[in-house]
Design an enzyme around this catalytic site. Structure first.
Site, PDB file in Angstrom:
ATOM      1  N   ASN A  51      12.992 -21.722  -6.637  1.00  0.00           N
ATOM      2  CA  ASN A  51      12.304 -21.132  -7.789  1.00  0.00           C
ATOM      3  C   ASN A  51      12.468 -19.619  -7.760  1.00  0.00           C
ATOM      4  O   ASN A  51      13.104 -19.078  -6.856  1.00  0.00           O
ATOM      5  CB  ASN A  51      10.820 -21.537  -7.793  1.00  0.00           C
ATOM      6  CG  ASN A  51      10.134 -21.092  -6.526  1.00  0.00           C
ATOM      7  OD1 ASN A  51       9.991 -19.897  -6.264  1.00  0.00           O
ATOM      8  ND2 ASN A  51       9.726 -22.051  -5.707  1.00  0.00           N
ATOM      9  N   ASP A  75       7.012 -28.273  -5.054  1.00  0.00           N
ATOM     10  CA  ASP A  75       6.117 -29.443  -5.024  1.00  0.00           C
ATOM     11  C   ASP A  75       6.871 -30.693  -4.581  1.00  0.00           C
ATOM     12  O   ASP A  75       6.290 -31.596  -4.009  1.00  0.00           O
ATOM     13  CB  ASP A  75       5.504 -29.661  -6.410  1.00  0.00           C
ATOM     14  CG  ASP A  75       4.512 -28.547  -6.747  1.00  0.00           C
ATOM     15  OD1 ASP A  75       3.848 -28.057  -5.798  1.00  0.00           O
ATOM     16  OD2 ASP A  75       4.419 -28.148  -7.925  1.00  0.00           O
ATOM     17  N   LYS A  90      28.777 -32.708   0.435  1.00  0.00           N
ATOM     18  CA  LYS A  90      28.710 -32.111  -0.893  1.00  0.00           C
ATOM     19  C   LYS A  90      28.839 -33.201  -1.966  1.00  0.00           C
ATOM     20  O   LYS A  90      29.750 -34.033  -1.885  1.00  0.00           O
ATOM     21  CB  LYS A  90      29.843 -31.082  -1.030  1.00  0.00           C
ATOM     22  CG  LYS A  90      29.709 -30.222  -2.241  1.00  0.00           C
ATOM     23  CD  LYS A  90      30.765 -29.140  -2.257  1.00  0.00           C
ATOM     24  CE  LYS A  90      30.837 -28.530  -3.635  1.00  0.00           C
ATOM     25  NZ  LYS A  90      31.969 -27.640  -3.807  1.00  0.00           N
ATOM     26  N   PRO A  98       4.242 -31.813   1.368  1.00  0.00           N
ATOM     27  CA  PRO A  98       2.837 -31.659   1.756  1.00  0.00           C
ATOM     28  C   PRO A  98       2.252 -30.410   1.108  1.00  0.00           C
ATOM     29  O   PRO A  98       2.969 -29.417   0.912  1.00  0.00           O
ATOM     30  CB  PRO A  98       2.899 -31.506   3.280  1.00  0.00           C
ATOM     31  CG  PRO A  98       4.304 -31.194   3.617  1.00  0.00           C
ATOM     32  CD  PRO A  98       5.171 -31.679   2.501  1.00  0.00           C
ATOM     33  N   ASP A  99       0.975 -30.442   0.767  1.00  0.00           N
ATOM     34  CA  ASP A  99       0.300 -29.258   0.236  1.00  0.00           C
ATOM     35  C   ASP A  99      -0.253 -28.483   1.434  1.00  0.00           C
ATOM     36  O   ASP A  99      -1.271 -28.859   2.029  1.00  0.00           O
ATOM     37  CB  ASP A  99      -0.808 -29.662  -0.739  1.00  0.00           C
ATOM     38  CG  ASP A  99      -1.364 -28.444  -1.470  1.00  0.00           C
ATOM     39  OD1 ASP A  99      -1.592 -27.406  -0.809  1.00  0.00           O
ATOM     40  OD2 ASP A  99      -1.550 -28.526  -2.695  1.00  0.00           O
ATOM     41  N   ILE A 100       0.443 -27.418   1.797  1.00  0.00           N
ATOM     42  CA  ILE A 100       0.119 -26.685   3.030  1.00  0.00           C
ATOM     43  C   ILE A 100      -1.295 -26.109   2.946  1.00  0.00           C
ATOM     44  O   ILE A 100      -2.106 -26.253   3.867  1.00  0.00           O
ATOM     45  CB  ILE A 100       1.151 -25.560   3.264  1.00  0.00           C
ATOM     46  CG1 ILE A 100       2.575 -26.141   3.276  1.00  0.00           C
ATOM     47  CG2 ILE A 100       0.858 -24.819   4.562  1.00  0.00           C
ATOM     48  CD1 ILE A 100       3.679 -25.096   3.238  1.00  0.00           C
ATOM     49  N   PHE A 153      -3.144 -18.970  -4.286  1.00  0.00           N
ATOM     50  CA  PHE A 153      -2.600 -18.299  -5.463  1.00  0.00           C
ATOM     51  C   PHE A 153      -2.320 -19.344  -6.526  1.00  0.00           C
ATOM     52  O   PHE A 153      -1.954 -20.478  -6.205  1.00  0.00           O
ATOM     53  CB  PHE A 153      -1.314 -17.523  -5.111  1.00  0.00           C
ATOM     54  CG  PHE A 153      -1.618 -16.120  -4.691  1.00  0.00           C
ATOM     55  CD1 PHE A 153      -2.269 -15.876  -3.489  1.00  0.00           C
ATOM     56  CD2 PHE A 153      -1.284 -15.042  -5.505  1.00  0.00           C
ATOM     57  CE1 PHE A 153      -2.593 -14.582  -3.109  1.00  0.00           C
ATOM     58  CE2 PHE A 153      -1.595 -13.746  -5.134  1.00  0.00           C
ATOM     59  CZ  PHE A 153      -2.255 -13.508  -3.940  1.00  0.00           C
ATOM     60  N   LYS A 164      -8.968 -27.752  -4.202  1.00  0.00           N
ATOM     61  CA  LYS A 164      -8.535 -27.532  -2.810  1.00  0.00           C
ATOM     62  C   LYS A 164      -9.676 -27.003  -1.951  1.00  0.00           C
ATOM     63  O   LYS A 164      -9.465 -26.656  -0.793  1.00  0.00           O
ATOM     64  CB  LYS A 164      -7.333 -26.564  -2.775  1.00  0.00           C
ATOM     65  CG  LYS A 164      -6.115 -27.094  -3.546  1.00  0.00           C
ATOM     66  CD  LYS A 164      -4.841 -26.312  -3.242  1.00  0.00           C
ATOM     67  CE  LYS A 164      -3.716 -26.709  -4.197  1.00  0.00           C
ATOM     68  NZ  LYS A 164      -2.403 -26.205  -3.841  1.00  0.00           N
TER      69      LYS A 164
END
Ligand code: C5P
Length: 411
Positions: free
Chosen positions: A222, A291, A301, A317-319, A335, A353
Site C-alpha cells: 500500500n 489485512d 514467478k 493477524p490483527d497485531i 491509527f 479493539k
C-alpha cells in the site's frame, strides 16, 4: 527535521580549535534554517580553522572572537551574549577547551562566557543557561585519562555531552573522538529542549506498509510512506523514551536513538512485535498492515497468460487487537486511516479493539505526504489537531498519549 523546530530559540555557538570546526559552519546554517538565532563565538584557535567571515555570513550576526573587542555592548560581551540565550553549545570542544572549562578558566571570551552563564530564561524564570559540549579530538587524546577525568567532571557539573562518535578521523586514525555530524548535533539540540514526558518509558511502534508476497518478485502493498510512524518514534525518543520501531519497507532514516527492526510482511511484523512487547509501556500501531495476504505465495514467478488470474487471500493477524488483548497489555494507541465517516469508523475501531486512544485521519488529508490533520479519539471524546507537519503532530500525539498513559486506565 521540520522547519522551525528551533524558532524563538537563541543559541550561542562556541567554536574552539579543531579541524571539526569546518562542520560548525554547516551546523550554523542548519540552526538558522531550524529557526534559531545564532551568535557565534570563536576561540583564537577556532578562528585559525574557519574565519569569522564564514560564520558571519551563515549566522547573519556579528561574530565574536576577542574579549577586548571594542564592539562589546557596554563592555560586557561575556554576560550579554548569554543573557536570554537558551543554550551555549561548544562544537567542536577541543581537549584543551574542556580542560579549561573544568578548571573554570576565563582567559578568553568563550571560556569567560561559559563561566559567567547568567541564571535567566526567556520566560523570566530563573535558571542556568544550559551548556552543551560536543567534543572533537584525536582518539588517543580522547582516551587519555586526563580527558576522561575532565569529561566526568563536566558531566558532574551538569554539562551535557553530545558525542563524540567513533569512526574515521582527520588524522587518519580510526576510533572514538569524532565530532557528531551537524545534522546529529541539530537533532540532539532539538531533543534537548523537548519536555521529557516519557523519561524511563519503553515504547514499541509499528510503521510503514507491509509487503505480502505473490511470488518471488511481486508483492501486494500500500501507499503508506512510514513518515507518521517515524515521526512518532522520533518524538517519543525526544521525550526520553527507549524506542523500538518495527518497520515495514520504507526509505527513511532511522531517527536518532531509536532501535529499528526491519520487517517485510504482516506475519514478520506480527512476530517481531510479539517477541518484543513484554515490558513495553506504550504500543503505538501506525503501520498500514495488509489485512490479507496471498494464501500461498507462488515459489516461482507467475507466468503471464491471456486468462484471468485469481489469487486466494487469507486474513492477516490483527497485531494491535492482539497486543491490546494481552493480560499485561501496554497502553495501546491505534491509527485509523479512513476515506470517509472518520468519526464513526475511528471511534468504532477504538471500541472494537478496546483501545484507550485512536488517532484518525482522512487518507486524502495525509497518506504519504509530509503534513496531515488528525483527530484523537479517547474515552473523553474527540480532539481535533490543526493541520501541521507530521513532526509537530507526532509531538502532540505523544504528549496526549503520555498524559493518558500516566492517568488511571479507562477505555
Ligand atoms: O482495523 P484497521 O486495520 O483499520 O485498524 C488500523 C489500526 O490497526 C492501525 O493502528 C494498524 O496499525 C493496526 N493494525 C494492526 N494489524 C493489522 C491491521 C491493523 O496492528 N493486521
Amino acid at each position: 527535521m521540520a522547519a522551525g523546530e528551533l524558532s524563538g530559540r537563541r543559541i550561542v555557538l562556541g567554536v574552539s580549535g579543531g579541524i571539526a570546526a569546518y562542520k560548525s559552519a554547516e551546523l550554523t546554517r542548519l540552526l538558522v534554517k531550524a529557526g534559531a538565532a545564532v551568535d557565534v563565538v570563536l576561540t583564537e584557535a577556532g578562528a585559525r580553522f574557519v574565519t569569522p567571515v564564514t560564520f558571519q555570513a551563515l549566522s547573519g550576526n556579528y561574530v565574536w572572537t576577542d574579549i577586548w573587542d571594542a564592539r562589546r555592548p557596554a563592555n560586557m560581551a561575556h554576560i550579554d551574549l548569554t543573557r536570554g540565550a537558551d543554550a551555549v553549545l561548544v562544537a567542536p570542544a577541543s581537549a584543551d577547551f574542556m580542560a579549561r572549562l573544568v578548571q573554570g578558566m576565563a582567559d578568553d571570551l568563550l571560556s569567560t562566557l561559559c563561566l559567567a552563564r547568567p541564571r535567566a530564561g526567556m520566560d523570566g524564570a530563573v535558571r542556568d543557561c544550559p551548556l552543551l559540549v560536543a567534543p572533537a579530538m584525536n582518539r588517543q587524546m580522547w582516551e587519555n585519562p586526563a580527558t576522561q577525568r575532565n569529561v566526568a567532571q563536566l558531566v558532574e557539573d551538569g554539562v551535557s555531552m553530545l558525542g563524540p562518535a567513533a569512526g574515521d578521523q582527520a588524522c587518519g586514525e580510526i576510533g572514538m573522538g569524532r565530532m557528531l555530524e551537524p545534522e546529529e548535533l541539530l537533532e540532539e539540540l532539538v531533543a534537548f529542549f523537548e519536555p521529557k514526558l516519557l523519561a524511563g518509558r519503553r515504547v514499541l511502534i509499528t510503521a510503514g506498509p507491509t509487503q505480502e508476497a505473490l511470488d518471488p518478485v511481486r508483492v501486494i502493498t500500500n501507499l503508506s510512506s512510514g513518515r507518521m510512524g517515524y515521526a512518532l518514534a522520533r518524538a517519543a525518543a525526544q521525550a526520553g523514551a527507549d524506542v523500538t520501531l518495527v518497520s515495514g519497507p520504507v526509505d527513511l532514516a532511522v531517527p536518532r536513538a531509536v532501535t529499528r527492526v526491519a520487517v517485510r510482511s504482516a506475519l514478520d511484523m506480527h512476530a517481531a512485535v510479539m517477541q518484543r512487547v513484554r515490558g513495553q509501556d506504550l504500543f503505538i500501531a501506525v503501520a498500514a498492515v495488509a489485512d490479507y495476504r496471498p494464501a500461498a505465495a507462488n515459489p516461482h514467478k507467475i507466468k503471464k497468460s491471456g486468462a484471468p488470474l485469481s489469487v486466494e487471500l487469507t486474513p492477516n493477524p490483527d497485531i494491535l487487537a492482539e497486543v491490546a488483548a494481552l493480560p499485561d497489555a501496554p497502553f495501546c494507541v491505534g491509527f485509523a486511516a479512513e476515506s470517509r465517516n472518520l468519526d464513526e469508523y475511528a471511534e468504532g475501531k477504538r471500541r472494537a479493539k478496546k483501545l484507550p486512544m485512536v488517532v484518525g485521519n482522512l487518507v486524502q488529508d495525509g497518506l504519504g505526504g509530509s503534513d496531515n490533520s488528525v483527530v484523537i479519539y479517547d474515552a473523553e471524546g474527540r480532539h481535533a489537531l490543526a493541520r501541521a507537519p507530521k513532526e509537530q503532530l507526532a509531538r502532540d500525539i505523544i504528549a496526549h498519549a503520555a498524559r493518558l498513559a500516566a492517568a488511571p486506565r479507562s477505555a
